[in-house]
Design a protein around this motif. Sequence first.
Motif, PDB file in Angstrom:
ATOM      1  N   ILE A 259      40.590   1.380  38.461  1.00 18.72           N
ATOM      2  CA  ILE A 259      40.481   0.585  39.682  1.00 18.72           C
ATOM      3  C   ILE A 259      38.996   0.489  39.995  1.00 18.72           C
ATOM      4  CG2 ILE A 259      41.016   0.434  42.136  1.00 18.72           C
ATOM      5  CD1 ILE A 259      43.586   1.922  41.644  1.00 18.72           C
ATOM      6  N   GLY A 260      38.387  -0.639  39.666  1.00 18.27           N
ATOM      7  CA  GLY A 260      36.932  -0.749  39.779  1.00 18.27           C
ATOM      8  C   GLY A 260      36.283   0.295  38.893  1.00 18.27           C
ATOM      9  N   ASN A 261      35.398   1.099  39.470  1.00 15.89           N
ATOM     10  CA  ASN A 261      34.739   2.171  38.715  1.00 15.89           C
ATOM     11  C   ASN A 261      35.489   3.490  38.781  1.00 15.89           C
ATOM     12  OD1 ASN A 261      32.564   0.640  37.833  1.00 15.89           O
ATOM     13  ND2 ASN A 261      31.370   1.024  39.676  1.00 15.89           N
ATOM     14  N   TYR A 262      36.629   3.496  39.457  1.00 12.04           N
ATOM     15  CA  TYR A 262      37.408   4.716  39.600  1.00 12.04           C
ATOM     16  C   TYR A 262      38.405   4.848  38.437  1.00 12.04           C
ATOM     17  CZ  TYR A 262      35.744   4.663  44.450  1.00 12.04           C
ATOM     18  OH  TYR A 262      34.959   4.655  45.572  1.00 12.04           O
ATOM     19  N   LYS A 263      38.631   6.086  38.022  1.00 12.88           N
ATOM     20  CA  LYS A 263      39.639   6.391  37.019  1.00 12.88           C
ATOM     21  C   LYS A 263      40.685   7.303  37.659  1.00 12.88           C
ATOM     22  CE  LYS A 263      36.375   6.028  33.166  1.00 12.88           C
ATOM     23  NZ  LYS A 263      35.734   6.749  32.024  1.00 12.88           N
ATOM     24  N   ILE A 264      41.908   6.809  37.770  1.00 14.19           N
ATOM     25  CA  ILE A 264      42.961   7.520  38.482  1.00 14.19           C
ATOM     26  C   ILE A 264      43.930   8.147  37.474  1.00 14.19           C
ATOM     27  CG2 ILE A 264      44.722   7.335  40.267  1.00 14.19           C
ATOM     28  CD1 ILE A 264      41.888   6.527  41.165  1.00 14.19           C
ATOM     29  N   PRO A 265      44.146   9.456  37.512  1.00 16.73           N
ATOM     30  CA  PRO A 265      45.057  10.100  36.556  1.00 16.73           C
ATOM     31  C   PRO A 265      46.520   9.791  36.861  1.00 16.73           C
ATOM     32  CG  PRO A 265      44.312  11.690  38.194  1.00 16.73           C
ATOM     33  CD  PRO A 265      43.541  10.427  38.462  1.00 16.73           C
ATOM     34  N   VAL A 266      47.294   9.636  35.806  1.00 21.92           N
ATOM     35  CA  VAL A 266      48.747   9.456  35.927  1.00 21.92           C
ATOM     36  C   VAL A 266      49.406  10.703  35.338  1.00 21.92           C
ATOM     37  CG1 VAL A 266      50.737   8.042  35.299  1.00 21.92           C
ATOM     38  CG2 VAL A 266      48.512   6.961  35.703  1.00 21.92           C
ATOM     39  N   SER A 267      50.201  11.390  36.127  1.00 20.75           N
ATOM     40  CA  SER A 267      50.834  12.624  35.643  1.00 20.75           C
ATOM     41  C   SER A 267      52.068  12.302  34.812  1.00 20.75           C
ATOM     42  CB  SER A 267      51.215  13.524  36.816  1.00 20.75           C
ATOM     43  OG  SER A 267      52.225  12.919  37.600  1.00 20.75           O
ATOM     44  N   LYS A 268      52.507  13.283  34.049  1.00 15.21           N
ATOM     45  CA  LYS A 268      53.655  13.114  33.154  1.00 15.21           C
ATOM     46  C   LYS A 268      54.907  12.698  33.915  1.00 15.21           C
ATOM     47  CE  LYS A 268      56.222  15.647  29.595  1.00 15.21           C
ATOM     48  NZ  LYS A 268      56.349  16.949  28.887  1.00 15.21           N
TER      49      LYS A 268
ATOM     50  N   ILE B  30      49.053  -1.366  43.161  1.00 13.51           N
ATOM     51  CA  ILE B  30      49.245  -1.894  41.807  1.00 13.51           C
ATOM     52  C   ILE B  30      48.550  -3.240  41.620  1.00 13.51           C
ATOM     53  CG2 ILE B  30      51.403  -0.649  41.455  1.00 13.51           C
ATOM     54  CD1 ILE B  30      52.911  -3.191  42.092  1.00 13.51           C
ATOM     55  N   ASN B  31      48.223  -3.917  42.712  1.00 16.84           N
ATOM     56  CA  ASN B  31      47.584  -5.231  42.622  1.00 16.84           C
ATOM     57  C   ASN B  31      46.115  -5.153  42.239  1.00 16.84           C
ATOM     58  OD1 ASN B  31      49.867  -6.964  43.816  1.00 16.84           O
ATOM     59  ND2 ASN B  31      49.582  -5.418  45.394  1.00 16.84           N
ATOM     60  N   VAL B  32      45.493  -3.981  42.366  1.00 17.67           N
ATOM     61  CA  VAL B  32      44.059  -3.875  42.093  1.00 17.67           C
ATOM     62  C   VAL B  32      43.750  -3.101  40.815  1.00 17.67           C
ATOM     63  CG1 VAL B  32      43.470  -4.067  44.539  1.00 17.67           C
ATOM     64  CG2 VAL B  32      43.817  -1.802  43.539  1.00 17.67           C
ATOM     65  N   VAL B  33      44.794  -2.714  40.069  1.00 22.28           N
ATOM     66  CA  VAL B  33      44.577  -2.004  38.800  1.00 22.28           C
ATOM     67  C   VAL B  33      43.991  -2.985  37.796  1.00 22.28           C
ATOM     68  CG1 VAL B  33      45.678  -0.797  36.884  1.00 22.28           C
ATOM     69  CG2 VAL B  33      46.436  -0.356  39.229  1.00 22.28           C
ATOM     70  N   SER B  34      42.815  -2.669  37.269  1.00 21.60           N
ATOM     71  CA  SER B  34      42.126  -3.590  36.356  1.00 21.60           C
ATOM     72  C   SER B  34      42.344  -3.258  34.890  1.00 21.60           C
ATOM     73  CB  SER B  34      40.620  -3.579  36.653  1.00 21.60           C
ATOM     74  OG  SER B  34      40.090  -2.273  36.534  1.00 21.60           O
TER      75      SER B  34
ATOM     76  N   HIS C 139      23.968  -2.873  38.749  1.00 20.48           N
ATOM     77  CA  HIS C 139      24.931  -3.652  39.514  1.00 20.48           C
ATOM     78  C   HIS C 139      26.101  -4.012  38.605  1.00 20.48           C
ATOM     79  CE1 HIS C 139      22.269  -4.007  42.955  1.00 20.48           C
ATOM     80  NE2 HIS C 139      21.297  -4.202  42.088  1.00 20.48           N
ATOM     81  N   MET C 140      27.294  -3.552  38.992  1.00 16.38           N
ATOM     82  CA  MET C 140      28.486  -3.763  38.200  1.00 16.38           C
ATOM     83  C   MET C 140      29.424  -4.685  38.952  1.00 16.38           C
ATOM     84  SD  MET C 140      28.933   0.114  36.792  1.00 16.38           S
ATOM     85  CE  MET C 140      29.984  -0.411  35.441  1.00 16.38           C
ATOM     86  N   ALA C 141      30.523  -5.033  38.301  1.00 15.17           N
ATOM     87  CA  ALA C 141      31.473  -5.971  38.890  1.00 15.17           C
ATOM     88  C   ALA C 141      32.081  -5.423  40.168  1.00 15.17           C
ATOM     89  CB  ALA C 141      32.565  -6.295  37.870  1.00 15.17           C
ATOM     90  N   ASP C 142      32.263  -4.108  40.240  1.00 13.11           N
ATOM     91  CA  ASP C 142      32.847  -3.499  41.431  1.00 13.11           C
ATOM     92  C   ASP C 142      31.863  -3.590  42.583  1.00 13.11           C
ATOM     93  OD1 ASP C 142      34.347  -2.072  43.211  1.00 13.11           O
ATOM     94  OD2 ASP C 142      33.874  -0.110  42.345  1.00 13.11           O
ATOM     95  N   THR C 143      32.268  -4.239  43.673  1.00 17.36           N
ATOM     96  CA  THR C 143      31.385  -4.441  44.817  1.00 17.36           C
ATOM     97  C   THR C 143      31.596  -3.404  45.902  1.00 17.36           C
ATOM     98  OG1 THR C 143      32.984  -5.975  45.783  1.00 17.36           O
ATOM     99  CG2 THR C 143      31.230  -6.926  44.411  1.00 17.36           C
TER     100      THR C 143
END
Length: 268
Positions: free
Chosen positions: A245-254, A232-236, A11-15
């Motif tokens: 974002i929680g347990n997700y990892k979102i790529p940022v392109s160049k 942008i309000n939920v970026v941890s 159980h992690m912080a992301d619900t």
Amino acid sequence: MLNIIYLKQIHMADTTPKINIIVVQDEMLQAEDIVNRLKELNYNIIGFTDSAAAALELISLHQHVDILLLDVVLKGATDGIELASIINEKYNIPFIFLTAHADNTIIDRAKKVKPRAYILKPFNDRQVSIAIELTLVNFSKKPLEKELLVKSDFNFSENQVPNRTDGFYLKKNNHFEHVGFLDMLFFRSDVNYTSIYTKSDLFIYSEGLNKIVEQLPKEHFIRVHRSYVVNINVVSGFEGNLLFIGNYKIPVSKKYKEAVFNLFKDVI
């Protein structure tokens, strides 16, 4: 003795609720590889096994199984297609065949049990992820036989994303749910589909990301990649070219990196 592997849930912080999956594969080493890849995609694996008997035991012990990934060939007297037939008869759980077997005879047998997809190994992670998500979005309790016989035309307006000033009405099965902009995590484009990830659910539309982005408030959402728009309000947090974002990892392109990370200045 049944060869069954249970995976402990952490159980992690992301619900955000995760999709619960059982993996049934002939080779346990392959099953472990599949499990690890699915966990990287943020799915919750209840357990994995190599036989139909063990798979049925897993199902009986867990009330919330969302989907099964089945091989055609399994250990024991019951193969994956026969297992699928039992699942159809006794349980209301969708399944996908994930197998290396492409023999026409096997495929013809598999068609009769109506899998949600038939994916050949070696598989692409994104291909499996899309198949899982589309399966769960399209899966619901079977309608009455009379309803199945009624011919209806495709209504384009039913596939749109209705909105109001504080969010969207997102379609789930046969009804619409209001989701506020602050509850939306990110949007991901998969060719002709857009997946909308919220704090508590997932919605998939056969509509391009560009068209949906036009309806989003720019003060809350920013494009970070050709395939991703985030709230942008939920970026941890962030690391390298990734946003958390929680347990997700979102790529940022160049292309978007400078504009994006200017919003998340670190302390020097």
